[in-house]
Design a protein around this motif. Structure first.
Motif, PDB file in Angstrom:
ATOM      1  N   ILE A   1      -1.850  27.247 -14.918  1.00 24.15           N
ATOM      2  CA  ILE A   1      -0.828  26.918 -13.919  1.00 24.15           C
ATOM      3  C   ILE A   1      -0.019  28.158 -13.552  1.00 24.15           C
ATOM      4  O   ILE A   1       0.283  28.396 -12.373  1.00 24.15           O
ATOM      5  CB  ILE A   1       0.070  25.783 -14.443  1.00 24.15           C
ATOM      6  CG1 ILE A   1      -0.736  24.485 -14.499  1.00 24.15           C
ATOM      7  CG2 ILE A   1       1.309  25.605 -13.579  1.00 24.15           C
ATOM      8  CD1 ILE A   1      -0.052  23.351 -15.216  1.00 24.15           C
ATOM      9  N   MET A   2       0.336  28.979 -14.536  1.00 27.12           N
ATOM     10  CA  MET A   2       1.086  30.194 -14.238  1.00 27.12           C
ATOM     11  C   MET A   2       0.265  31.164 -13.398  1.00 27.12           C
ATOM     12  O   MET A   2       0.796  31.819 -12.491  1.00 27.12           O
ATOM     13  CB  MET A   2       1.540  30.849 -15.542  1.00 27.12           C
ATOM     14  CG  MET A   2       2.618  30.084 -16.269  1.00 27.12           C
ATOM     15  SD  MET A   2       3.007  30.732 -17.896  1.00 27.12           S
ATOM     16  CE  MET A   2       3.522  32.376 -17.548  1.00 27.12           C
ATOM     17  N   SER A   3      -1.024  31.258 -13.654  1.00 26.09           N
ATOM     18  CA  SER A   3      -1.881  32.150 -12.877  1.00 26.09           C
ATOM     19  C   SER A   3      -1.986  31.690 -11.429  1.00 26.09           C
ATOM     20  O   SER A   3      -1.886  32.493 -10.496  1.00 26.09           O
ATOM     21  CB  SER A   3      -3.282  32.210 -13.497  1.00 26.09           C
ATOM     22  OG  SER A   3      -3.225  32.670 -14.806  1.00 26.09           O
ATOM     23  N   ILE A   4      -2.193  30.389 -11.243  1.00 23.99           N
ATOM     24  CA  ILE A   4      -2.285  29.861  -9.879  1.00 23.99           C
ATOM     25  C   ILE A   4      -0.954  30.020  -9.164  1.00 23.99           C
ATOM     26  O   ILE A   4      -0.906  30.351  -7.964  1.00 23.99           O
ATOM     27  CB  ILE A   4      -2.739  28.385  -9.918  1.00 23.99           C
ATOM     28  CG1 ILE A   4      -4.195  28.327 -10.404  1.00 23.99           C
ATOM     29  CG2 ILE A   4      -2.602  27.726  -8.560  1.00 23.99           C
ATOM     30  CD1 ILE A   4      -4.707  26.933 -10.660  1.00 23.99           C
ATOM     31  N   GLY A   5       0.153  29.823  -9.862  1.00 25.32           N
ATOM     32  CA  GLY A   5       1.472  30.027  -9.241  1.00 25.32           C
ATOM     33  C   GLY A   5       1.690  31.466  -8.832  1.00 25.32           C
ATOM     34  O   GLY A   5       2.228  31.749  -7.749  1.00 25.32           O
ATOM     35  N   PHE A   6       1.266  32.415  -9.654  1.00 27.04           N
ATOM     36  CA  PHE A   6       1.399  33.824  -9.306  1.00 27.04           C
ATOM     37  C   PHE A   6       0.574  34.160  -8.071  1.00 27.04           C
ATOM     38  O   PHE A   6       1.043  34.859  -7.169  1.00 27.04           O
ATOM     39  CB  PHE A   6       0.970  34.694 -10.486  1.00 27.04           C
ATOM     40  CG  PHE A   6       1.000  36.164 -10.199  1.00 27.04           C
ATOM     41  CD1 PHE A   6       2.201  36.837 -10.128  1.00 27.04           C
ATOM     42  CD2 PHE A   6      -0.172  36.868  -9.986  1.00 27.04           C
ATOM     43  CE1 PHE A   6       2.238  38.197  -9.850  1.00 27.04           C
ATOM     44  CE2 PHE A   6      -0.150  38.215  -9.711  1.00 27.04           C
ATOM     45  CZ  PHE A   6       1.061  38.891  -9.641  1.00 27.04           C
ATOM     46  N   ILE A   7      -0.646  33.641  -8.002  1.00 27.92           N
ATOM     47  CA  ILE A   7      -1.497  33.890  -6.828  1.00 27.92           C
ATOM     48  C   ILE A   7      -0.852  33.299  -5.577  1.00 27.92           C
ATOM     49  O   ILE A   7      -0.861  33.912  -4.501  1.00 27.92           O
ATOM     50  CB  ILE A   7      -2.899  33.313  -7.070  1.00 27.92           C
ATOM     51  CG1 ILE A   7      -3.594  34.119  -8.163  1.00 27.92           C
ATOM     52  CG2 ILE A   7      -3.722  33.309  -5.803  1.00 27.92           C
ATOM     53  CD1 ILE A   7      -4.881  33.512  -8.669  1.00 27.92           C
ATOM     54  N   ALA A   8      -0.242  32.102  -5.701  1.00 27.70           N
ATOM     55  CA  ALA A   8       0.405  31.473  -4.553  1.00 27.70           C
ATOM     56  C   ALA A   8       1.605  32.279  -4.077  1.00 27.70           C
ATOM     57  O   ALA A   8       1.809  32.461  -2.869  1.00 27.70           O
ATOM     58  CB  ALA A   8       0.831  30.054  -4.919  1.00 27.70           C
ATOM     59  N   VAL A   9       2.412  32.796  -5.009  1.00 25.35           N
ATOM     60  CA  VAL A   9       3.566  33.612  -4.626  1.00 25.35           C
ATOM     61  C   VAL A   9       3.119  34.881  -3.904  1.00 25.35           C
ATOM     62  O   VAL A   9       3.691  35.272  -2.875  1.00 25.35           O
ATOM     63  CB  VAL A   9       4.421  33.947  -5.870  1.00 25.35           C
ATOM     64  CG1 VAL A   9       5.440  35.030  -5.568  1.00 25.35           C
ATOM     65  CG2 VAL A   9       5.126  32.697  -6.361  1.00 25.35           C
TER      66      VAL A   9
END
Length: 80
Positions: free
Chosen positions: A57-65
């Motif tokens: 989840i943190m990785s996907i959130g970083f990519i989204a940001v």
């Protein structure tokens, strides 16, 4: 073992002795690797405990940001 490097015939006494010897000494070649891999998920390791789902989840959130910042940068860069 046969002198030319081939394994003994399957039902022979030499094959059975070799199998017993392998079972008694090694405990399985893959078992050692599995126990070291499981050490990452036990309480014996030091450091912060993070579940794989949290990392995902943190990785996907970083990519989204990063994607959102890229879009805002393109939109608000100004005329050239």
């Amino acid at each position: 073992m046969v002198a030319n490097g081939e394994a003994p015939p399957r039902g022979s006494a030499a094959a059975a002795a070799g199998l017993r010897r392998r079972r008694a000494t090694g405990g399985g070649g893959g078992a050692g690797g599995a126990s070291t891999m499981l050490q990452f998920y036990t309480d014996e390791t030091a450091g912060r405990k993070i579940s794989p789902n949290t990392v995902l989840i943190m990785s996907i959130g970083f990519i989204a940001v990063v994607a959102v910042l890229h879009v805002f940068g393109k939109l608000y860069r100004g005329p050239q």
